[in-house]
Design a protein around this motif. Structure first.
Motif, short mmCIF file in Angstrom:
data_model
loop_
_atom_site.label_atom_id
_atom_site.label_comp_id
_atom_site.label_asym_id
_atom_site.label_seq_id
_atom_site.Cartn_x
_atom_site.Cartn_y
_atom_site.Cartn_z
N ARG A 131 -0.97 -2.91 -11.04
CA ARG A 131 -0.99 -1.83 -10.06
C ARG A 131 -2.39 -1.22 -10.08
NH1 ARG A 131 3.51 1.22 -8.35
NH2 ARG A 131 4.66 0.34 -10.10
N LEU A 132 -2.96 -0.95 -8.90
CA LEU A 132 -4.30 -0.41 -8.79
C LEU A 132 -4.27 0.91 -8.02
CD1 LEU A 132 -6.14 -3.72 -7.86
CD2 LEU A 132 -6.00 -2.67 -10.12
N VAL A 133 -5.21 1.80 -8.34
CA VAL A 133 -5.23 3.11 -7.70
C VAL A 133 -6.66 3.51 -7.33
CG1 VAL A 133 -3.14 3.94 -8.84
CG2 VAL A 133 -5.37 4.32 -9.92
N ARG A 134 -6.76 4.37 -6.32
CA ARG A 134 -7.94 5.15 -5.99
C ARG A 134 -7.44 6.52 -5.59
NH1 ARG A 134 -12.09 1.94 -2.18
NH2 ARG A 134 -13.45 3.62 -2.95
N TRP A 135 -8.33 7.35 -5.08
CA TRP A 135 -7.89 8.66 -4.63
C TRP A 135 -8.68 9.08 -3.40
CZ3 TRP A 135 -10.87 13.30 -4.82
CH2 TRP A 135 -12.12 13.19 -5.47
N TYR A 136 -8.13 10.08 -2.68
CA TYR A 136 -8.85 10.62 -1.52
C TYR A 136 -8.74 12.15 -1.55
CZ TYR A 136 -4.32 11.36 0.87
OH TYR A 136 -3.06 11.78 1.23
N ALA A 137 -9.62 12.78 -0.83
CA ALA A 137 -9.69 14.23 -0.84
C ALA A 137 -9.55 14.78 0.57
CB ALA A 137 -11.03 14.70 -1.42
N VAL A 138 -8.75 15.83 0.72
CA VAL A 138 -8.66 16.61 1.94
C VAL A 138 -9.23 17.99 1.63
CG1 VAL A 138 -7.16 17.59 3.71
CG2 VAL A 138 -6.62 15.35 2.71
N VAL B 264 -0.76 -2.89 -4.75
CA VAL B 264 -0.30 -3.91 -5.69
C VAL B 264 0.18 -5.12 -4.90
CG1 VAL B 264 2.08 -3.04 -5.81
CG2 VAL B 264 1.15 -4.36 -7.73
N THR B 265 -0.17 -6.31 -5.36
CA THR B 265 0.33 -7.52 -4.72
C THR B 265 1.76 -7.79 -5.20
OG1 THR B 265 -0.60 -8.96 -6.43
CG2 THR B 265 -1.96 -8.52 -4.51
N PHE C 182 0.85 -1.19 0.00
CA PHE C 182 0.00 0.00 0.00
C PHE C 182 0.88 1.23 0.00
CE2 PHE C 182 -1.86 3.40 2.59
CZ PHE C 182 -3.08 3.62 1.96
N HIS C 183 0.55 2.22 -0.84
CA HIS C 183 1.30 3.47 -0.87
C HIS C 183 0.34 4.65 -0.83
CE1 HIS C 183 4.05 6.64 -1.75
NE2 HIS C 183 3.59 6.85 -2.96
#
Length: 423
Positions: free
Chosen positions: A415-422, A407-408, A357-358
């Motif tokens: 490689r898989l991605v999502r995003w987050y918001a601040v 990514v495993t 996880f990154h």
């Protein structure tokens, strides 16, 4: 720094208070090659070309990036906090081949960072090579030398080509390089103190790097200073993209050769050595233990009471996770949080193998099992064993939209991605 011999050191870093300038930096994604097999032609790859990436804390980089590849490319800056305008995909879409763009990158923190093209690297015609980004402390750090050890892994086919990840490696042979070479020799003088910035540019594998017979003192992890501690048996474990700054003091007899061993989970192999030179000692006696590196100003404590708590499943069915090539900025975020609020993420690995996880944009603390404390260091990357849940916490200090990656540890895995918001 206290102790005999400290006064004899010439500080490498600038003194605090000096006016910081802006620096222009030109980078190009271009075709390149690297020697991965003995007595064989160099292997074609893609790389990020430009000058040495070594700057001072407080500088702002005015970057021009040109993509001279036949595929889209995007710069990803591992370890840079709070620069939403430089975020790949959420703020900067992939740059088409032949395109150019400009961006600004303020270097608020000192440390060891990584700049790479690998975010879009899955399944591409060629593998790509990463670059180390070094940001020097404003304060003096008492070391004699500062060395980067960038370790990367490759899968080389029988025809000599290097395949990109996210495809079955088949009969490809795993090869590791250190600073672009299959072996690296370092030489040190007696009583010399060397700062090693060890970076894993590996694509999927969690690796262990061991300096057998040396006292390895960890000073920073993932670009942030930590409470100094001795690496057990001289071994350091790094997830893909992870970084460790360690001090070693050369105290073994003249002519001694210490192997640098790399273990990829299957076997250990030498990838270099540290040799004690026959030159006179750099000082009569070893230096006293080094104090902690200067802090980058991350909070001493994180208030967990009232934290926003989010469960994230990794390594299982994709769900809302997508490959970077399919990312769209209008997709719903994994979570939203108000600025300056604590976030606790429960990361559960549903895969049968370890998952990495990154977190972009912020560094986090790894919480103890009962959420009653945390490890004495900051991270931006974490490998999680199969079936386990790890909890991490960070203070959402920087408004913006940031990626999260998963990514495993399987070369063929996407490689898989999502995003987050601040906000």
């Amino acid at each position: 720094m206290a102790g005999l011999g400290a006064a004899a050191l010439t500080p490498i870093w600038p003194v605090a208070g000096r006016t910081q300038a802006r620096s222009a930096l030109a980078l190009q994604a271009k075709a390149d090659s690297v020697v991965l097999r003995p007595n064989a032609p160099a292997t074609p790859i893609w790389s990020l070309q430009g000058p040495e990436l070594r700057f001072k804390r407080g500088e702002t980089l005015d970057i021009t990036f040109g993509n001279e590849l036949p595929v889209p490319a995007v710069l990803s800056w591992r370890g840079i906090d709070g620069v939403p305008a430089a975020e790949p995909l959420t703020a900067r879409p992939p740059l088409a081949g032949g395109g150019k763009e400009a961006l600004q990158l303020p270097l608020r923190h000192a440390g060891t960072f990584l700049c790479e093209l690998n975010l879009l690297g899955d399944g591409q015609p060629r593998a790509s090579q990463a670059r180390a980004l070094i940001v020097q402390e404003s304060e003096a750090v008492a070391v004699d030398r500062d060395e980067v050890l960038l370790i990367e892994d490759w899968r080389v086919k029988p025809d000599g080509t290097a395949m990109a990840p996210a495809a079955d490696p088949g009969d490809a042979v795993p090869v590791h390089t250190i600073n672009g070479q299959t072996s690296l020799d370092l030489s040190g003088r007696t009583n010399e103190r060397i700062r090693l910035r060890i970076i894993s540019g590996c694509q999927r594998s969690v690796i262990a790097v061991k300096l057998e017979g040396l006292d390895v003192r960890v000073m920073a992890i993932d670009s942030q200073s930590s409470e100094p501690f001795h690496a057990r048996n001289g071994a350091l474990v790094l997830a893909p993209g992870g970084r460790v700054d360690a001090f070693i003091d050369v105290t073994t007899p003249t002519g001694t050769e210490t192997p640098i061993l790399l273990h990829d989970g299957k076997e250990a192999r030498p990838i270099g050595k540290v040799r004690v030179s026959s030159e006179p000692p750099i000082r009569p006696t070893p230096l006293a233990l080094a104090p902690p590196l200067p802090s980058n100003g991350l909070p001493e404590r994180i208030e967990l009471k009232g934290a926003a708590r989010v469960d994230l499943a990794l390594g299982g069915p994709q769900g809302d996770w997508v490959t970077p090539a399919k990312f769209v900025a209008t997709a719903p975020p994994a979570f939203r949080v108000k600025g300056d609020r604590t976030v606790v993420l429960a990361l559960t690995n549903r895969a049968a193998i370890a998952t990495v996880f990154h977190l972009h944009g912020h560094h986090f603390r790894l919480l103890d099992r009962l959420d009653d404390g945390w490890k004495p260091f900051w991270l931006d990357t974490l490998a999680i064993e199969p079936g386990q849940t790890q909890r991490i916490a960070f203070r959402a200090e920087h408004a913006g939209r940031y990626l999260i990656e998963s990514v495993t540890t399987d070369w063929a895995a996407p490689r898989l991605v999502r995003w987050y918001a601040v906000e």
